[in-house]
Design an enzyme around this catalytic site. Structure first.
Site, PDB file in Angstrom:
ATOM      1  N   GLU A   1       0.777  -0.819  -0.245  1.00 37.63           N
ATOM      2  CA  GLU A   1       0.152   0.033  -0.101  1.00 37.63           C
ATOM      3  C   GLU A   1       0.922   0.786  -0.472  1.00 37.63           C
ATOM      4  O   GLU A   1       1.786   1.139   0.432  1.00 37.63           O
ATOM      5  CB  GLU A   1      -0.972   0.203   1.634  1.00 37.63           C
ATOM      6  CG  GLU A   1      -1.596  -1.391   1.021  1.00 37.63           C
ATOM      7  CD  GLU A   1      -2.641  -1.603   2.643  1.00 37.63           C
ATOM      8  OE1 GLU A   1      -2.507  -1.227   3.709  1.00 37.63           O
ATOM      9  OE2 GLU A   1      -2.990  -2.606   2.797  1.00 37.63           O
TER      10      GLU A   1
ATOM     11  N   GLU B   1      -4.344  -6.290   3.168  1.00 33.54           N
ATOM     12  CA  GLU B   1      -2.964  -7.535   3.297  1.00 33.54           C
ATOM     13  C   GLU B   1      -3.072  -8.656   3.440  1.00 33.54           C
ATOM     14  O   GLU B   1      -2.389  -9.405   2.560  1.00 33.54           O
ATOM     15  CB  GLU B   1      -2.834  -7.030   5.012  1.00 33.54           C
ATOM     16  CG  GLU B   1      -2.609  -5.272   5.546  1.00 33.54           C
ATOM     17  CD  GLU B   1      -3.274  -4.492   5.603  1.00 33.54           C
ATOM     18  OE1 GLU B   1      -4.825  -4.953   5.158  1.00 33.54           O
ATOM     19  OE2 GLU B   1      -3.437  -3.485   5.394  1.00 33.54           O
TER      20      GLU B   1
ATOM     21  N   GLN C   1       1.499  -1.472   5.850  1.00 33.64           N
ATOM     22  CA  GLN C   1       2.351  -0.973   6.520  1.00 33.64           C
ATOM     23  C   GLN C   1       2.500   0.032   7.599  1.00 33.64           C
ATOM     24  O   GLN C   1       3.393   0.359   8.220  1.00 33.64           O
ATOM     25  CB  GLN C   1       0.967   0.222   6.073  1.00 33.64           C
ATOM     26  CG  GLN C   1       1.174   1.991   5.600  1.00 33.64           C
ATOM     27  CD  GLN C   1       0.595   2.940   4.836  1.00 33.64           C
ATOM     28  OE1 GLN C   1      -1.139   3.178   5.463  1.00 33.64           O
ATOM     29  NE2 GLN C   1       0.102   2.810   3.575  1.00 33.64           N
ATOM     30  N   PHE C   2       1.525  -0.818   8.740  1.00 40.29           N
ATOM     31  CA  PHE C   2       2.233  -1.223   9.615  1.00 40.29           C
ATOM     32  C   PHE C   2       2.168  -2.694  10.356  1.00 40.29           C
ATOM     33  O   PHE C   2       1.314  -3.173  10.079  1.00 40.29           O
ATOM     34  CB  PHE C   2       1.114   0.478  10.994  1.00 40.29           C
ATOM     35  CG  PHE C   2       1.605   1.056  10.560  1.00 40.29           C
ATOM     36  CD1 PHE C   2       1.943   1.891  11.020  1.00 40.29           C
ATOM     37  CD2 PHE C   2       1.101   2.439   9.814  1.00 40.29           C
ATOM     38  CE1 PHE C   2       2.415   3.254  11.593  1.00 40.29           C
ATOM     39  CE2 PHE C   2       1.197   2.880   9.152  1.00 40.29           C
ATOM     40  CZ  PHE C   2       2.195   4.386  10.441  1.00 40.29           C
ATOM     41  N   ALA C   3       2.732  -2.852  11.467  1.00 36.23           N
ATOM     42  CA  ALA C   3       2.411  -3.952  11.588  1.00 36.23           C
ATOM     43  C   ALA C   3       1.112  -4.554  11.780  1.00 36.23           C
ATOM     44  O   ALA C   3       0.761  -5.021  11.796  1.00 36.23           O
ATOM     45  CB  ALA C   3       3.312  -4.376  13.430  1.00 36.23           C
ATOM     46  N   ASP C   4       0.698  -3.452  12.854  1.00 33.37           N
ATOM     47  CA  ASP C   4      -1.108  -3.331  13.661  1.00 33.37           C
ATOM     48  C   ASP C   4      -1.788  -4.192  12.303  1.00 33.37           C
ATOM     49  O   ASP C   4      -2.919  -4.339  13.144  1.00 33.37           O
ATOM     50  CB  ASP C   4      -1.126  -1.982  14.239  1.00 33.37           C
ATOM     51  CG  ASP C   4      -0.057  -1.871  14.693  1.00 33.37           C
ATOM     52  OD1 ASP C   4      -0.218  -0.969  16.061  1.00 33.37           O
ATOM     53  OD2 ASP C   4       1.047  -1.551  14.472  1.00 33.37           O
ATOM     54  N   TYR C   5      -1.016  -3.789  11.383  1.00 37.51           N
ATOM     55  CA  TYR C   5      -2.777  -4.183  10.475  1.00 37.51           C
ATOM     56  C   TYR C   5      -2.259  -5.152   9.573  1.00 37.51           C
ATOM     57  O   TYR C   5      -2.518  -5.665   8.569  1.00 37.51           O
ATOM     58  CB  TYR C   5      -2.304  -3.277   8.825  1.00 37.51           C
ATOM     59  CG  TYR C   5      -2.877  -1.497   9.612  1.00 37.51           C
ATOM     60  CD1 TYR C   5      -4.053  -1.702  10.624  1.00 37.51           C
ATOM     61  CD2 TYR C   5      -2.485  -1.037   9.017  1.00 37.51           C
ATOM     62  CE1 TYR C   5      -4.029  -0.034  11.335  1.00 37.51           C
ATOM     63  CE2 TYR C   5      -2.069   0.190   9.495  1.00 37.51           C
ATOM     64  CZ  TYR C   5      -3.336   0.693  10.986  1.00 37.51           C
ATOM     65  OH  TYR C   5      -4.339   1.532  11.743  1.00 37.51           O
TER      66      TYR C   5
ATOM     67  N   PRO D   1      -5.284  -9.136   9.120  1.00 41.50           N
ATOM     68  CA  PRO D   1      -6.393 -10.058   7.857  1.00 41.50           C
ATOM     69  C   PRO D   1      -5.050 -10.680   7.482  1.00 41.50           C
ATOM     70  O   PRO D   1      -5.393 -11.665   5.990  1.00 41.50           O
ATOM     71  CB  PRO D   1      -6.426  -8.495   7.141  1.00 41.50           C
ATOM     72  CG  PRO D   1      -5.884  -7.447   8.271  1.00 41.50           C
ATOM     73  CD  PRO D   1      -5.339  -7.639   9.457  1.00 41.50           C
TER      74      PRO D   1
ATOM     75  N   HIS E   1      -0.973   1.517  15.386  1.00 38.75           N
ATOM     76  CA  HIS E   1       0.009   2.095  15.077  1.00 38.75           C
ATOM     77  C   HIS E   1       1.454   1.703  15.561  1.00 38.75           C
ATOM     78  O   HIS E   1       2.488   2.886  15.360  1.00 38.75           O
ATOM     79  CB  HIS E   1       0.319   3.845  14.524  1.00 38.75           C
ATOM     80  CG  HIS E   1      -0.763   3.935  13.541  1.00 38.75           C
ATOM     81  ND1 HIS E   1      -2.296   4.458  13.870  1.00 38.75           N
ATOM     82  CD2 HIS E   1      -0.811   4.103  12.193  1.00 38.75           C
ATOM     83  CE1 HIS E   1      -3.128   4.112  13.100  1.00 38.75           C
ATOM     84  NE2 HIS E   1      -2.548   4.532  12.024  1.00 38.75           N
TER      85      HIS E   1
HETATM   86  C1  LIG Z   1      -5.800  -2.944   7.932  1.00 39.93           C
HETATM   87  C2  LIG Z   1      -5.616  -1.892   7.509  1.00 39.93           C
HETATM   88  N1  LIG Z   1      -4.393  -1.132   6.216  1.00 39.93           N
HETATM   89  C3  LIG Z   1      -3.533  -0.380   5.933  1.00 39.93           C
HETATM   90  C4  LIG Z   1      -4.232   1.066   6.938  1.00 39.93           C
HETATM   91  C5  LIG Z   1      -3.005   1.950   6.476  1.00 39.93           C
HETATM   92  N2  LIG Z   1      -4.783   3.531   5.911  1.00 39.93           N
HETATM   93  C6  LIG Z   1      -5.568   4.023   6.955  1.00 39.93           C
HETATM   94  S1  LIG Z   1      -6.372   5.156   5.573  1.00 39.93           S
HETATM   95  C7  LIG Z   1      -5.576   3.975   4.344  1.00 39.93           C
HETATM   96  C8  LIG Z   1      -6.325   4.976   3.613  1.00 39.93           C
HETATM   97  C9  LIG Z   1      -7.629   4.239   2.999  1.00 39.93           C
HETATM   98  O1  LIG Z   1      -8.725   5.087   1.826  1.00 39.93           O
HETATM   99  P1  LIG Z   1     -10.063   5.604   1.942  1.00 39.93           P
HETATM  100  O2  LIG Z   1     -10.459   3.922   2.411  1.00 39.93           O
HETATM  101  O3  LIG Z   1     -10.529   5.092   0.471  1.00 39.93           O
HETATM  102  O4  LIG Z   1     -10.241   5.777   2.704  1.00 39.93           O
HETATM  103  P2  LIG Z   1      -9.978   7.755   3.138  1.00 39.93           P
HETATM  104  O5  LIG Z   1      -9.037   8.108   3.826  1.00 39.93           O
HETATM  105  O6  LIG Z   1      -9.905   8.228   1.357  1.00 39.93           O
HETATM  106  O7  LIG Z   1     -11.408   7.905   3.375  1.00 39.93           O
HETATM  107  C10 LIG Z   1      -4.336   3.050   4.552  1.00 39.93           C
HETATM  108  C11 LIG Z   1      -4.212   2.263   3.788  1.00 39.93           C
HETATM  109  C12 LIG Z   1      -4.496   0.726   8.186  1.00 39.93           C
HETATM  110  N3  LIG Z   1      -5.489   1.766   9.131  1.00 39.93           N
HETATM  111  N4  LIG Z   1      -5.681  -0.239   8.557  1.00 39.93           N
END
Ligand SMILES: Cc1ncc(C[n+]2csc(CCOP(=O)(O)OP(=O)(O)O)c2C)c(N)n1
Ligand SMILES: Cc1ncc(C[n+]2csc(CCOP(=O)(O)OP(=O)(O)O)c2C)c(N)n1
Ligand SMILES: [Mg+2]
Ligand SMILES: [Mg+2]
Lengths: 339, 413, 339, 413
Positions: C29, C60, C82-86, C89, C129
């Site tokens: 990501e 993920e 992107q973070f180990a917390d994620y 899945p 995070h």
């Molecule tokens: C499971 C998970 N993976 C990755 C992230 C990191 N992350 C936070 S917001 C984001 C983008 C999300 O985009 P979108 O779903 O389009 O929502 P928007 O920010 O545009 O409102 C990512 C990759 C996360 N918070 N949780």
């Protein structure tokens, strides 16, 4: 009082809670009409209706996610994961959500779920029907982890798990569903009907989470065990003649550290047994706990007897399973070790 | 067997414009206002398939409400929505500034997307439950949830009801029907379905509404939500906020170049609507339609809200690194605040001076709230939630090992 | 030789491997055009093209599942969570698939993946995070788990991880991306540019997985640490004046048990530190290992200094973080404890 | 806000018949042979939407091939397919018996579904990779993979190439383009997409084909597979074997009552075909179409194969507990073996005696193979794979801790 197999005792617990608590619902793969591949919910849909006992799509992540939402609404979901080996797709909802909801909302939303799953090997299930992932759950703050070794405990602990207002992972040693097991696959199993701990009260009762049970009192060495390994440890003690005290932990988190400390302080020796792979298994936490609490009482090194650090093999499962021979050898070693 | 031909090619979707290039939204199919049909709420998912490729719009270029989706709604309600959107924007601006000043650790703005959360907040009933992402602060503001309470969460101060445990914007407001926000994307989407199933099981009348960003539709829980919602005909609204960007990745990376996000509903037999998310009246109309559908046991509705994330993803983000700096200005569906204001003017219910007065009043309100909230403490002055709260709420009752650990912490202090 | 921050050293490792191995691909990501939220792949898409460095949907489980398929084809995927917390899945594909492929196919199919993820707190990231889930990975047979504490190690270990033919989880202590950290958030960080271990050779080199490094030689107590906690342990030793030997494990699985045994046999005392929650954390396995290998050398109980068994709090993160004060107190305790 | 009406109702899908009731397949929409159109392989997913509700069939009631999907295929090829299906059925029968005799611990039959795996096995090219579930043994048999080798895996004996580690039927046969089977549902579905993406990245010409049951489409990896396949236009065939049952739950529990599984493709912009899985010629035609589409860089195809699981789920299952005992007999799409044989007869390429001879010959072949394989050992006689193999292949090189554990095991022996 009726003699019940462990899967029947589990069904009895669910039945009595469905009867007592209208907010309780039961769902999972094949648990509804069919009654579960291990028959733990047999007859319950017929008795309580599809509204409260139903089949779900095959998606462990969905099952637990749905349960979290239902819990937030105010229901009390009891879900089944068909085999513990299939819980991984549901871990995010269990770890990131169920276990965190109360904390992150400061109690506004909670997840009073019970997640049941069969664990352990000994049924020729190979690497995807034999796993024991308890260590993973015990590392997750916000989760409780429980595992019975007898029908009597299964009913009492499951009722306590269901009534608990936090998410509880309830592990069911599948090798024990139908009978006690001493670790000798070639011997006929002792059906629970012929076993004192197969006697299960028909009425509601609960066994508090966090209290271990002494299965065999002994003076020389403490054996910490749970689930299938309890019977194996008893067999090993009987065979070797080592006067072992077999402690059935029953609840891994919360853990009855007082019972552990009492026993090891008395014996000065400790053997920890589990079926899961060794490295970072729950035996590691137990070993850490014992040496933190009982260092000055320990006469000899604590030993771990566990599954090997490999997937659970199909044909060679009895070479993998930490049976009475391996446990017995450890008992002898700790008795013979230099002090 | 087939004979084997040319080498295969690897396709990676690319956005229409990167930094330095001209913004280009020609990839969007945009139906005209009033063009997309409005079936009755008892339509089946299969009968509704065409709606997933339409674009439900109500406001025309003159700011008048046209077509079958034009909602029956009075000016008072619309002015309330306008005020909520203006307040949300002022709140965002002030809290972004507060973060830059070090009063909070983090913030996420919702500029350009305010209508999506505000309008639905005023459509759904008390008792319904919203399962938001981190960009739906408009819901709370529309329900007049105290700004001071929200700010105390952002500042993690002693009045933060979440005891400083959660990052800023991760609100939890049960009393406003606002579910605790998760840092893990999409988890709330299936939880909303579970909540709705529970309401049906209980024979209740409350419905759920869950939100996910277009980027997060790729997560497993999006599929889980749709599968369970379809199978059990859950009374839930499934909102996909397509604001074109997911941090640095454009909507095509989530599959948006191949088919609309609304059309994801089709394969599950769920009704899928594609709606102009910057058209306040369209958001009201589509939300009402989906809510009535859910409440009358006709099942779930998936709604793709077509909008644009005008703000940075968060205070940790610099969009100029991955999209044209002025892309927002070229957005063909405009600004939800301006468009609603123009509509009110067009129907003679609003004018320039009243708008000026509204903005000024709102700024005052937000400023006063900020002053009060900052008085309770911010990250700067360190009047933060109590350290001992770390150990509360892990479980209903604190187990022995956590009490021991808290004592250990106390001994060190 | 160039001085590099840790994220730059990580990028250098990926760059040199993309250059050496045409089968290597990088995805995740925001890792493509943008170069990653921590900039670890900045510029690599421009240099190697979208065919080899690209953005993926936010899933993920999909990312790791795709990587498993690509590995089976013969590519060598290096993916970022992107973070180990994620990572949760993605755990099913990591545990049930990547870690099992070689075993269940008897070597017909393998999963030579590297799964990178930032771990640890100290950036006001709150509970989603800041996590350190290393213990979960080390319980999974078939996975290797690596975690550097310096830019030099980050490059050498990451190259070894990428070249490894089995799946390797590569944990990146995000608090160290930009500089060394002694555990005092209020002190200005020491940028890696001013730190000897910030010197990173420009050419390719590898640090074998499974070899610990002694960061501070000492006679009185062994501190087992990794990642962010290495610098904290060094600071605690300096402050307390306790002559501690700080062992940076670098690789948790395989684990350098010989180095651990050597050190504890010498000191007779051991303190284990990690940022992750305590119960069933990797510290438990380390404590078990030490008492199995060094029981007769131990003068006093081994101590664990860890994160509390709660989610990682946002505002109170420095009350949660096991900083130099807590480590120092443990050092004093083991020095003063009755032997 | 909406006013709140009647209580919500909870909907749980129910199958058309349970034990003791009359089988009823009226829920199936069945287009006539030749009725569903055949677009060119470069059609876009959006243009192909209607195919998801059709049913591609070639064989009419007289056993003749009709309509646009009728493949150009010679009798020799068809007889080869027939032999493979008959062999698969004989193999299943014998191995089910062997399991009852205790020679293996477990088995899973594929009766009624043989065409799905057999026909595609003969359509795809050498080098292509199949990502099967546990019910595609037909693929291996169609490629003349030695039955003895398969049986040695089932018996976990000394000749089992997987060293007894895997449960029976969890084959891995790289040389036949057959990916190692996982016990975890659906994981292979996204892996197949990854393999296909890798082939495109490498500029290769090989494609992938992945299989999932209709029940397992609810798993996350189904969604991951479609999302990544769509976004990166992966050269992959995504097969959904809809055999109506998932252990005890009928296809409606997976959402099949609301929309076809083929239509799941629509929301991703993937071409989705719904095909009569018991019509050998239809399976050939649809597989060729999807393979050509993939190989010519026109992207993925999802194919729902409509068939019926005539066998028990596995040797641990008793279907009479949850479905009418004779439901299979009422299946409207018949038996793939009978229908292909009837076609060959209808075109004068087959007759009763030749069929009898084929069956007899196949039985002999299977019997001989079983005799040989049993000679190498079965679970009964305990000539099993070596215990020391437990520790091999966990890693490329055995780490110290595993060597120590193996020594520990050896010491105990
Ligand atoms: C499971 C998970 N993976 C990755 C992230 C990191 N992350 C936070 S917001 C984001 C983008 C999300 O985009 P979108 O779903 O389009 O929502 P928007 O920010 O545009 O409102 C990512 C990759 C996360 N918070 N949780
Ligand atoms: C992740 C996971 N969950 C549950 C199971 C248990 N299980 C094995 S097969 C099966 C039913 C699958 O049905 P379907 O996908 O329709 O395939 P079919 O058996 O009909 O071919 C279930 C639930 C599993 N193997 N893996
Ligand atoms: Mg977005
Ligand atoms: Mg099926």
């Amino acid at each position: 009082m009726t003699t019940m197999a462990m899967n029947v005792a589990i069904r009895a617990a669910i039945d009595s809670m469905l009867d007592r608590d209208d907010d309780m619902v039961v769902f999972g793969e094949d648990v509804g009409y069919f009654g579960g591949v291990f028959r733990c919910t047999d007859g319950l849909q017929a008795k309580y209706g599809e509204r409260r006992v139903f089949d779900t799509p095959i998606a462990e992540g969905g099952i637990i996610g749905i349960a979290v939402g239902m819990g937030a609404f105010g229901l009390r979901p009891v879900v089944e994961i068909q085999f513990a080996d299939y819980v991984y797709p549901g871990l995010d909802q269990l770890i990131s959500e169920a276990a965190r909801l109360r904390y992150r909302s400061a109690g506004e939303f909670t997840a009073p779920l019970t997640v049941r799953m069969p664990v352990g090997g000994g049924i020729h299930g190979g690497q995807t029907h034999s796993q024991s992932p308890e260590a993973l759950f015990t590392h997750v703050c916000g989760l409780k982890t429980v595992i019975p070794s007898t029908p009597y405990d299964a009913k009492g602990l499951l009722i306590a798990a269901i009534e608990d207002d936090d998410p509880v992972v309830f592990l069911e040693p599948k090798r024990l569903y139908n009978g006690q097991f001493d670790g000798y696959p070639d011997r006929a199993i002792v059906p629970w009907a012929d076993h004192p701990l197969g006697d299960v009260p028909d009425e509601y009762y609960r066994i508090p989470l966090g209290e271990a049970a002494i299965r065999r009192a002994g003076a020389d060495v403490t054996v910490l065990a749970y689930g299938t390994m309890v019977g194996v440890a008893e067999a090993a003690a009987a065979e070797t003649g080592v006067d072992a005290e077999v402690v059935d932990l029953r609840s891994l988190l919360p853990l009855d550290t007082a019972a552990i400390e009492r026993s090891v302080a008395k014996t000065g020796r400790c053997v920890i047994v589990h079926e899961a792979t060794r490295t970072s298994g729950f035996g590691a936490e137990l070993m850490a706990t014992v040496q933190e609490l009982c260092f000055y009482h320990l006469e000899v090194p604590i030993e771990r007897v566990t599954g090997w650090d490999t997937p659970y093999p199909h044909a060679q499962e009895w070479d993998y399973f930490p049976g009475p021979k391996r446990v017995g050898a450890a008992l002898r070693r700790v008795m013979e070790a230099a002090t | 067997m087939d004979d084997v031909g040319d080498p295969l090619r690897f396709h990676v979707p690319a956005p229409s414009a990167r930094p330095g290039e001209e913004p280009d939204f020609s990839y969007l199919t945009i139906a005209g206002p009033g063009e997309t049909r409005r079936p009755d709420v008892d339509v089946t998912g299969v009968e509704a398939r065409d709606l997933a490729d339409g674009l439900i719009r109500v406001l025309d270029d003159d700011g008048l409400a046209v077509g079958p989706w034009a909602p029956d709604i009075d000016a008072e309600h619309l002015r309330r929505g306008l005020r909520a959107m203006v307040t949300t924007r002022a709140f965002d601006d002030r809290m972004l500034r507060a973060q830059r000043q070090g009063k909070s650790s983090f913030y996420m703005g919702s500029r350009g997307e305010e209508a999506v959360s505000v309008a639905q907040s005023l459509v759904l009933a008390e008792g319904d439950m919203y399962f938001p992402t981190y960009r739906q602060q408009g819901w709370l503001i529309a329900r007049d949830w105290p700004l001071v309470d929200m700010m105390c969460q952002l500042f993690s101060n002693e009045k933060d009801r979440l005891h400083g445990r959660q990052m800023p914007v991760m609100y939890s407001v049960r009393d406003a029907g606002f579910f605790t926000i998760s840092g893990n994307l999409a988890t709330q989407f299936v939880q909303g379905v579970g909540w709705a199933m529970a309401s049906a099981i209980a024979g209740d009348t409350r419905i759920a509404s869950a939100v996910v960003g277009e980027g997060a539709t790729a997560e497993a829980d999006f599929h889980h939500a749709l599968t369970f919602a379809a199978t059990f005909r859950a009374p839930v609204i499934l909102n996909v906020v397509n604001n074109q960007w997911a941090i640095s990745s454009f909507q095509g990376i989530a599959g948006g170049d191949e088919s609309t996000f609304a059309s994801r509903a089709i394969g599950y037999g769920i009704a899928g609507l594609r709606v102009d998310g910057n058209d306040y009246l369209a958001v009201v109309a589509a939300s009402r339609w989906a809510a009535e559908r859910a409440r009358t046991n006709h099942g779930p509705t998936l709604i793709e809200w077509v909008t644009y994330r005008a703000s940075a993803h968060s205070t940790s983000d610099d969009p100029s690194k991955y999209r044209p700096r002025d892309e927002w200005k070229a957005w063909p569906l405009g600004d939800p605040v301006d468009r609603l204001a123009a509509h009110l003017v067009a129907i003679g219910e609003w004018d320039h001076d009243r708008h000026e007065a509204l903005v000024a009043d709102v700024d005052e309100t937000v400023k006063a709230a900020a002053k009060e909230a900052e008085g309770y403490g911010t990250l700067l002055d360190g009047h933060l939630a109590d350290r001992r709260d770390i150990f509360e709420d892990v479980f209903a009752e604190m187990p022995a090992h956590l009490r021991r650990q808290r004592d250990e912490m106390d001994r060190l202090a």
